[in-house]
Design a protein around this motif. Structure first.
Motif, PDB file in Angstrom:
ATOM      1  N   ASP A 268     105.577  55.635  76.941  1.00 40.00           N
ATOM      2  CA  ASP A 268     104.375  56.611  76.939  1.00 40.00           C
ATOM      3  C   ASP A 268     104.687  57.865  76.826  1.00 40.00           C
ATOM      4  N   TYR A 269     105.816  58.406  77.189  1.00 35.63           N
ATOM      5  CA  TYR A 269     106.110  59.957  76.939  1.00 35.63           C
ATOM      6  C   TYR A 269     106.438  60.228  75.723  1.00 35.63           C
ATOM      7  N   ALA A 270     107.076  59.204  74.897  1.00 38.38           N
ATOM      8  CA  ALA A 270     107.522  59.271  73.367  1.00 38.38           C
ATOM      9  C   ALA A 270     106.151  59.604  72.821  1.00 38.38           C
ATOM     10  N   ALA A 271     105.065  58.693  73.142  1.00 37.75           N
ATOM     11  CA  ALA A 271     103.930  58.831  72.187  1.00 37.75           C
ATOM     12  C   ALA A 271     103.312  59.986  72.778  1.00 37.75           C
ATOM     13  N   THR A 272     103.336  60.581  73.786  1.00 41.98           N
ATOM     14  CA  THR A 272     102.491  61.869  74.368  1.00 41.98           C
ATOM     15  C   THR A 272     103.314  63.236  73.633  1.00 41.98           C
ATOM     16  N   LYS A 273     104.650  63.074  73.377  1.00 40.18           N
ATOM     17  CA  LYS A 273     105.185  64.145  72.318  1.00 40.18           C
ATOM     18  C   LYS A 273     104.773  64.109  71.101  1.00 40.18           C
ATOM     19  N   ARG A 274     104.467  62.876  70.331  1.00 36.48           N
ATOM     20  CA  ARG A 274     104.005  62.637  69.193  1.00 36.48           C
ATOM     21  C   ARG A 274     102.639  63.454  69.034  1.00 36.48           C
ATOM     22  N   ARG A 275     102.006  63.079  70.234  1.00 33.74           N
ATOM     23  CA  ARG A 275     100.424  63.456  70.233  1.00 33.74           C
ATOM     24  C   ARG A 275     100.276  64.926  70.366  1.00 33.74           C
ATOM     25  N   PHE A 354     116.343  66.229  82.646  1.00 31.29           N
ATOM     26  CA  PHE A 354     117.254  66.599  83.902  1.00 31.29           C
ATOM     27  C   PHE A 354     116.599  66.149  85.296  1.00 31.29           C
ATOM     28  N   LEU A 355     115.015  66.605  85.304  1.00 30.16           N
ATOM     29  CA  LEU A 355     114.547  66.055  86.447  1.00 30.16           C
ATOM     30  C   LEU A 355     114.278  64.580  86.736  1.00 30.16           C
ATOM     31  N   ALA A 356     114.240  63.716  85.541  1.00 31.27           N
ATOM     32  CA  ALA A 356     114.366  62.308  85.781  1.00 31.27           C
ATOM     33  C   ALA A 356     115.663  61.865  86.503  1.00 31.27           C
ATOM     34  N   GLN A 357     116.486  62.638  85.905  1.00 35.45           N
ATOM     35  CA  GLN A 357     118.145  62.357  86.366  1.00 35.45           C
ATOM     36  C   GLN A 357     118.042  62.641  87.818  1.00 35.45           C
ATOM     37  N   GLU A 358     117.633  63.519  88.241  1.00 38.71           N
ATOM     38  CA  GLU A 358     117.832  64.098  89.505  1.00 38.71           C
ATOM     39  C   GLU A 358     117.122  63.224  90.514  1.00 38.71           C
ATOM     40  N   VAL A 359     115.885  62.622  90.463  1.00 36.69           N
ATOM     41  CA  VAL A 359     115.074  61.854  91.211  1.00 36.69           C
ATOM     42  C   VAL A 359     115.393  60.188  90.870  1.00 36.69           C
ATOM     43  N   GLY A 360     116.430  59.989  90.127  1.00 36.10           N
ATOM     44  CA  GLY A 360     116.664  58.642  89.823  1.00 36.10           C
ATOM     45  C   GLY A 360     115.690  57.720  88.846  1.00 36.10           C
ATOM     46  N   TYR A 361     114.750  58.422  88.160  1.00 39.20           N
ATOM     47  CA  TYR A 361     114.024  57.826  87.332  1.00 39.20           C
ATOM     48  C   TYR A 361     114.713  56.967  86.129  1.00 39.20           C
ATOM     49  N   PRO A 362     114.646  55.764  85.803  1.00 36.05           N
ATOM     50  CA  PRO A 362     115.334  55.027  84.607  1.00 36.05           C
ATOM     51  C   PRO A 362     115.331  55.644  83.452  1.00 36.05           C
ATOM     52  N   GLU A 363     114.086  56.326  83.388  1.00 31.63           N
ATOM     53  CA  GLU A 363     113.887  57.016  81.754  1.00 31.63           C
ATOM     54  C   GLU A 363     112.660  58.122  82.089  1.00 31.63           C
ATOM     55  N   VAL A 364     112.717  58.930  81.153  1.00 28.45           N
ATOM     56  CA  VAL A 364     111.785  60.290  81.429  1.00 28.45           C
ATOM     57  C   VAL A 364     110.424  59.952  81.023  1.00 28.45           C
ATOM     58  N   THR A 365     109.485  60.329  81.732  1.00 28.32           N
ATOM     59  CA  THR A 365     108.036  60.393  81.849  1.00 28.32           C
ATOM     60  C   THR A 365     107.266  61.615  81.801  1.00 28.32           C
ATOM     61  N   GLY A 366     106.120  61.389  81.367  1.00 26.47           N
ATOM     62  CA  GLY A 366     105.383  62.403  81.159  1.00 26.47           C
ATOM     63  C   GLY A 366     105.079  63.287  82.749  1.00 26.47           C
ATOM     64  N   VAL A 367     105.180  62.437  83.893  1.00 26.70           N
ATOM     65  CA  VAL A 367     105.340  62.974  85.302  1.00 26.70           C
ATOM     66  C   VAL A 367     106.516  64.153  85.317  1.00 26.70           C
ATOM     67  N   ASN A 368     107.551  63.775  84.727  1.00 30.10           N
ATOM     68  CA  ASN A 368     108.810  64.640  84.495  1.00 30.10           C
ATOM     69  C   ASN A 368     108.372  65.878  83.841  1.00 30.10           C
ATOM     70  N   ALA A 369     107.759  65.841  82.683  1.00 31.09           N
ATOM     71  CA  ALA A 369     107.570  67.033  81.554  1.00 31.09           C
ATOM     72  C   ALA A 369     106.466  67.763  82.567  1.00 31.09           C
ATOM     73  N   LEU A 370     105.350  67.248  83.221  1.00 31.14           N
ATOM     74  CA  LEU A 370     104.406  67.919  83.964  1.00 31.14           C
ATOM     75  C   LEU A 370     104.800  68.779  85.093  1.00 31.14           C
ATOM     76  N   VAL A 371     105.670  68.186  85.847  1.00 28.35           N
ATOM     77  CA  VAL A 371     106.556  69.078  86.905  1.00 28.35           C
ATOM     78  C   VAL A 371     107.490  70.003  86.184  1.00 28.35           C
ATOM     79  N   ALA A 372     108.190  69.848  85.063  1.00 31.75           N
ATOM     80  CA  ALA A 372     108.926  70.746  84.319  1.00 31.75           C
ATOM     81  C   ALA A 372     108.258  71.844  83.784  1.00 31.75           C
TER      82      ALA A 372
END
Length: 404
Positions: A268-275, A354-372
């Motif tokens: 989903d996040y990969a598609a968001t970046k392409r969008r 890095f935020l995904a890593q900190e909170v233990g997410y298995p992959e980077v999502t749009g939520v991490n980008a929004l917070v970043a």
């Protein structure tokens, strides 16, 4: 100057003098100013140095070899300390307070242990990790609410043999652990030096002295501990670094944690970046900005769920972003070629990993980008989020509730 109390007196005098000139500063600000006047980075460091210098001579604690030794102990819920670093700790549990009092009456050394689960209020041996830190107590302060603030400096790793509450105070029996001899790690240290610069830039971490430390130090274990202290990681990941006794292996684990390729990007996040890039390309914009990214995030299933939880009217936010992109960026139109992400876009993307890593997410999502994105406070994207009622605090609360 005799001890840290003289520095406090200087701070009080400075504060009073400024007051007569209609300049008001807080007590803590005056302490920081005095510290800088004396050539020290901050008040905590100055206080620790002066307190250590004035400490009355005491019999040195016996070094742990084949045998074990008993120390007062402090269990920590949300911090993993490392050797050669100074930490302020806030203590409220009665048994921990008794342990601190015993330590100050004795050799001023305590064993700091890390809890496996933060929710455990009265931990036992099975509730703490096997490796802890022998620490020196530098300063103790009673706060208004009755809790204690204690400044400690990590000395060395120790292995726990027992941990329990005795005589209303936590105590730990520990043995010395050997860290071994580090292998030649010059290339590894060079790579970590380069990657850690990117890491601190992405997180906005100010470490003015660490680059000089890298230039002057070749101790692999000390370098690993210095970097680990400053990394933002889940407690479990930090403890694994503490428990890795071989210095070179510890450096290798740090390199892996600094390697963003270790954290995959969700579909989903990969598609968001392409969008986001498509939004820029359709407008023939030379650069894809944070505003293009935020527009794409309004259509991201995860990020949009968090924004809706913040009571955002996504239609109005989308309209504001489209107006900005069509009117404010029309001078950035190019005839041919594809849009390139701006430096800010890249920073947010990197910070999201890095935020995904900190909170233990298995992959980077749009939520991490929004917070970043909130860290880019000068960007129109962050301003538009604020105007539509989205703050970092409200977003964090939505994420805690499991949204996004």
């Amino acid at each position: 100057m005799r001890d840290f109390r003289d520095a406090k007196a200087m701070a009080q005098t400075l504060r009073e003098s400024l007051t007569t000139k209609s300049v008001t500063i807080s007590h803590s600000e005056s302490l920081e100013l005095v510290s800088r006047m004396l050539g020290v980075a901050d008040w905590n460091t100055l206080s620790a140095l002066l307190h250590a210098e004035r400490r009355d001579p005491i019999a040195p604690a016996a070094r742990l070899k084949a045998t074990t030794a008993l120390y007062p102990a402090i269990p920590l819920r949300d911090l993993v300390p490392f050797p050669n670093a100074t930490y302020p700790m806030f203590v409220g549990r009665e048994k921990t307070m008794h342990a601190l009092n015993q330590a100050f009456e004795g050799g001023r050394e305590v064993v700091v242990v890390i809890q496996r689960e933060a929710a455990v209020d009265d931990p036992r041996f099975s509730d703490v990790y096997e490796i802890g830190i022998l620490a020196q107590l530098l300063e103790l302060e009673t706060l208004r609410d009755g809790t204690l603030r204690v400044l400690t400096r990590g000395l060395r790793r120790v292995a726990l043999r027992s941990f329990a509450a005795e005589s209303a105070a936590y105590q730990a029996e520990v043995a010395e652990v050997g860290e071994g001899v580090a292998r030649d790690a010059r290339d590894l240290i060079r790579r970590i030096y380069q990657r850690f610069q990117d890491y601190t830039a992405a997180h906005g971490i100010l470490v003015p002295d660490i680059w000089l430390f890298f230039d002057q130090t070749r101790d692999a274990g000390q370098i690993a501990d210095t970097v680990a202290t400053r990394m933002k990681l889940p407690i479990k990941d930090k403890y694994e670094l503490l428990a890795t006794l071989d210095p070179t292996t510890r450096l290798e684990r740090i390199e892996a944690l600094l390697d963003l390729s270790q954290r995959p990007v969700s579909a989903d996040y990969a598609a968001t970046k392409r969008r986001a890039l498509d939004h820029a390309d359709r407008r023939r914009h030379q650069y894809a900005t944070l505003e293009h990214l935020l527009l794409a995030l309004t259509e991201d299933a995860n990020a949009s769920a968090v924004m809706r939880a913040c009571d955002v009217d996504l239609g109005k936010l989308t309209q504001s972003l489209v107006q900005y992109l069509d009117n404010e960026l029309k001078h950035r139109v190019i005839e041919t070629g594809s849009a390139e992400p701006t430096a800010a876009f890249k920073r947010v993307d990197q910070r999201a990993a890095f935020l995904a890593q900190e909170v233990g997410y298995p992959e980077v999502t749009g939520v991490n980008a929004l917070v970043a994105l909130f860290a880019e406070t000068r960007s129109p994207a962050a301003r538009l989020l604020a105007e539509h009622g989205v703050s970092r605090g409200r977003a964090d609360k939505a994420i805690v509730r499991g949204l996004g």
